[in-house]
Design a protein around this motif. Sequence first.
Motif, short mmCIF file in Angstrom:
data_model
loop_
_atom_site.label_atom_id
_atom_site.label_comp_id
_atom_site.label_asym_id
_atom_site.label_seq_id
_atom_site.Cartn_x
_atom_site.Cartn_y
_atom_site.Cartn_z
N THR A 91 0.84 -1.19 0.00
CA THR A 91 0.00 0.00 0.00
C THR A 91 0.88 1.25 0.00
O THR A 91 2.11 1.14 0.09
CB THR A 91 -0.94 -0.02 1.23
OG1 THR A 91 -1.95 0.97 1.07
CG2 THR A 91 -0.19 0.16 2.53
N LEU A 92 0.27 2.41 -0.12
CA LEU A 92 1.03 3.66 -0.06
C LEU A 92 1.88 3.67 1.20
O LEU A 92 1.37 3.47 2.31
CB LEU A 92 0.07 4.86 -0.05
CG LEU A 92 0.73 6.23 0.03
CD1 LEU A 92 1.56 6.52 -1.22
CD2 LEU A 92 -0.31 7.32 0.24
N THR A 93 3.18 3.88 1.02
CA THR A 93 4.13 3.82 2.13
C THR A 93 5.02 5.05 2.10
O THR A 93 5.54 5.44 1.05
CB THR A 93 4.99 2.55 2.04
OG1 THR A 93 4.13 1.41 1.98
CG2 THR A 93 5.92 2.42 3.23
N VAL A 94 5.20 5.66 3.27
CA VAL A 94 5.98 6.88 3.41
C VAL A 94 7.11 6.64 4.41
O VAL A 94 6.88 6.13 5.51
CB VAL A 94 5.08 8.04 3.91
CG1 VAL A 94 5.89 9.29 4.17
CG2 VAL A 94 3.97 8.30 2.89
N ARG A 101 8.34 3.96 8.95
CA ARG A 101 7.43 3.97 7.80
C ARG A 101 6.02 4.27 8.26
O ARG A 101 5.62 3.87 9.35
CB ARG A 101 7.41 2.61 7.09
CG ARG A 101 8.72 2.18 6.47
CD ARG A 101 9.01 2.97 5.21
NE ARG A 101 10.18 2.51 4.50
CZ ARG A 101 11.40 3.02 4.66
NH1 ARG A 101 11.62 3.97 5.54
NH2 ARG A 101 12.40 2.57 3.93
N HIS A 102 5.26 4.96 7.41
CA HIS A 102 3.81 5.11 7.57
C HIS A 102 3.16 4.29 6.46
O HIS A 102 3.47 4.49 5.29
CB HIS A 102 3.37 6.57 7.40
CG HIS A 102 3.72 7.45 8.54
ND1 HIS A 102 3.57 8.82 8.48
CD2 HIS A 102 4.20 7.19 9.78
CE1 HIS A 102 3.94 9.36 9.63
NE2 HIS A 102 4.34 8.39 10.42
N LEU A 103 2.28 3.37 6.84
CA LEU A 103 1.51 2.59 5.88
C LEU A 103 0.07 3.09 5.93
O LEU A 103 -0.52 3.19 7.01
CB LEU A 103 1.53 1.10 6.22
CG LEU A 103 2.89 0.43 6.40
CD1 LEU A 103 2.71 -1.04 6.74
CD2 LEU A 103 3.74 0.60 5.17
N TYR A 104 -0.50 3.42 4.78
CA TYR A 104 -1.86 3.94 4.67
C TYR A 104 -2.80 2.84 4.20
O TYR A 104 -2.49 2.15 3.21
CB TYR A 104 -1.91 5.08 3.65
CG TYR A 104 -1.29 6.37 4.10
CD1 TYR A 104 -2.09 7.47 4.43
CD2 TYR A 104 0.08 6.52 4.19
CE1 TYR A 104 -1.54 8.67 4.83
CE2 TYR A 104 0.65 7.73 4.59
CZ TYR A 104 -0.16 8.79 4.91
OH TYR A 104 0.40 9.98 5.30
N GLY A 142 2.07 14.04 6.62
CA GLY A 142 2.09 13.60 5.23
C GLY A 142 3.42 13.77 4.54
O GLY A 142 4.26 14.58 4.94
N PRO A 143 3.61 13.01 3.45
CA PRO A 143 4.81 13.15 2.65
C PRO A 143 4.88 14.55 2.05
O PRO A 143 3.87 15.13 1.69
CB PRO A 143 4.65 12.09 1.56
CG PRO A 143 3.18 11.81 1.51
CD PRO A 143 2.66 12.05 2.88
N GLY A 144 6.09 15.07 1.99
CA GLY A 144 6.30 16.45 1.57
C GLY A 144 6.60 17.33 2.77
O GLY A 144 7.15 18.42 2.63
N VAL A 153 8.92 11.07 2.89
CA VAL A 153 9.02 10.81 1.45
C VAL A 153 8.26 9.53 1.09
O VAL A 153 8.39 8.50 1.79
CB VAL A 153 10.51 10.63 1.05
CG1 VAL A 153 10.66 10.29 -0.42
CG2 VAL A 153 11.32 11.85 1.41
N ILE A 154 7.49 9.59 0.02
CA ILE A 154 6.83 8.38 -0.47
C ILE A 154 7.89 7.41 -0.98
O ILE A 154 8.71 7.78 -1.82
CB ILE A 154 5.82 8.71 -1.59
CG1 ILE A 154 4.66 9.55 -1.04
CG2 ILE A 154 5.29 7.41 -2.23
CD1 ILE A 154 3.68 10.03 -2.09
N VAL A 155 7.87 6.18 -0.45
CA VAL A 155 8.83 5.17 -0.89
C VAL A 155 8.14 4.00 -1.59
O VAL A 155 8.80 3.20 -2.25
CB VAL A 155 9.70 4.64 0.28
CG1 VAL A 155 10.62 5.73 0.79
CG2 VAL A 155 8.86 4.06 1.40
N ARG A 156 6.83 3.89 -1.45
CA ARG A 156 6.05 2.90 -2.20
C ARG A 156 4.85 3.65 -2.74
O ARG A 156 3.88 3.90 -2.04
CB ARG A 156 5.63 1.74 -1.28
CG ARG A 156 4.89 0.64 -1.98
CD ARG A 156 5.85 -0.29 -2.74
NE ARG A 156 5.08 -1.34 -3.37
CZ ARG A 156 5.12 -1.56 -4.68
NH1 ARG A 156 5.88 -0.86 -5.47
NH2 ARG A 156 4.40 -2.52 -5.21
#
Length: 174
Positions: A91-94, A101-104, A142-144, A153-156
Amino acid sequence: MTTAAAADLAARGLAVFPLPPGGRKPTGPWRSQCLTDPERVQEFWREGDNIGVGCRASHVVGLDLDIEGDADGQAVLAALAERLGEDWPDTLTVATPSGGRHLYFAVADGCTIGSFSGGRSPLGPGIDVRGPGLRSGGYLIGPGSVVGGKPYVIVRDVPVQPLPRWIGNRLTTR
């Protein structure tokens, strides 16, 4: 840069609100400031503001996999997935400034999974949960965003996926 990042998140269906430049904590009633329209973000955002992602308004649960001291949330989640015969969630990963990591994950409207932190997460040590909650919900940075001179940073870069049952079951049976 943060305006474009905030607009990108809104275009992905996430509800964003401004955080102070370099900060992690909102200065006011952030829940009423959540925006999901990229054009409104472009109009409203002040360049340099960090980005908050409201979990309730976004219909997401966020897993914050910390790496602090002996706690390694990524390793804990990987071990849980392996023990249950499940795959690592795609999933979207930051990436966070601390190396975590943050997993959404997408959840249905009305989901009441709450927020847990400080080792109280039903998923194990090093895993904080940010959820929609019963009334107001939690938020993710959030990323950014940039904190302490280091970026999120978005990594996935994939669409936000539904919350896997094997994770959701542990968060709703508490």
